[in-house]
Design an enzyme around this catalytic site. Structure first.
Site, PDB file in Angstrom:
ATOM      1  CB  SER A 120      15.472 -20.190  29.723  1.00  0.00           C
ATOM      2  OG  SER A 120      16.619 -19.428  29.943  1.00  0.00           O
ATOM      3  CG  HIS A 145      19.974 -19.863  27.586  1.00  0.00           C
ATOM      4  ND1 HIS A 145      20.525 -19.311  28.720  1.00  0.00           N
ATOM      5  CD2 HIS A 145      18.934 -20.632  28.036  1.00  0.00           C
ATOM      6  CE1 HIS A 145      19.859 -19.722  29.793  1.00  0.00           C
ATOM      7  NE2 HIS A 145      18.897 -20.517  29.401  1.00  0.00           N
TER       8      HIS A 145
END
Length: 224
Positions: A120, A145
């Site tokens: 992330s 993501h």
């Protein structure tokens, strides 16, 4: 009237791992000098070698610490590289962007090195290092993501937060496209769900520049 609106911070964090704000174990090293022995915590000692660790989730406290360390090292020597070792599940988008912006603004090149997991916001910061100096160890994992978050309360408040998370999603995707060289639509597609990459695949994708197979003394990365 009681305001029922509840703000949920927007995160870019892998939910498989709960972030922590500080290391649970803090080793110390002892140095001998003409004045006797002197003890340092290991991170302070490595900071003298221009090595910074991001080994936790990303929050405002962590961002403040990393920004302060980078500014200090820039003041010490604006021409010598700063190395950031990253093992992070990600965290707050705004805190991560504060770190990212500082990485882009300081004069020294910023070497980013993934060990363990960069997920992330951790992967975003890894990718944001100086071009040609974004590295990963052989068994590291990298995951990208989209941001996650939520809000509750009146419809207008939820709408405001929905617009903000979409804005941050577009911002992060645009920066990832810039740093990787991938088309924006591919970034949007790949970040729609958790997208894991090995170091070799991350090189192909443009998230990093090479896989490190050895480190020399002092943390200086040797060509592999």
């Amino acid at each position: 009237m009681i305001d029922s609106y509840c703000y949920h911070p927007i995160h870019n964090r892998w939910q498989g791992i709960r972030p922590v704000s500080s290391p649970g174990i803090l080793p110390t090293v002892v140095e001998q000098s003409g004045r006797g022995e002197r003890a340092f915590d290991i991170y302070s000692r490595l900071l003298r070698e221009r090595i910074i660790f991001l080994g936790t989730g990303v929050d405002d406290q962590v961002a403040d610490a990393l920004v302060a360390q980078m500014l200090f090292l820039e003041a010490e020597d604006p021409e010598k590289d700063i190395q950031i070792y990253i093992n992070s599940p990600g965290g707050s988008v705004t805190a991560g962007l504060a770190i990212y912006d500082t990485m882009q603004q300081v004069a020294p090149d910023v070497v980013t090195i993934c060990y363990g997991l960069a997920a992330s916001m951790g992967a975003f910061l890894l990718c944001g290092g100086t071009k040609g100096k974004r590295l990963a160890l052989p068994n590291a994992r990298i995951m990208i993501h989209q941001p996650l978050g939520g809000a509750q309360g009146q419809a207008v408040d939820i709408e405001i937060q929905a617009k903000e998370i979409l804005f941050l999603k577009e911002t992060l995707n645009g920066l990832l496209a810039e740093h990787t060289g991938q088309p924006l639509n591919k970034i949007a597609e790949d970040t729609d769900r958790d997208h894991f990459l090995s170091p070799a695949k991350a090189v192909e994708y443009g998230l990093i520049d090479r896989v490190v197979d050895s480190l020399t003394g002092g943390g200086i990365v040797k060509e592999g």
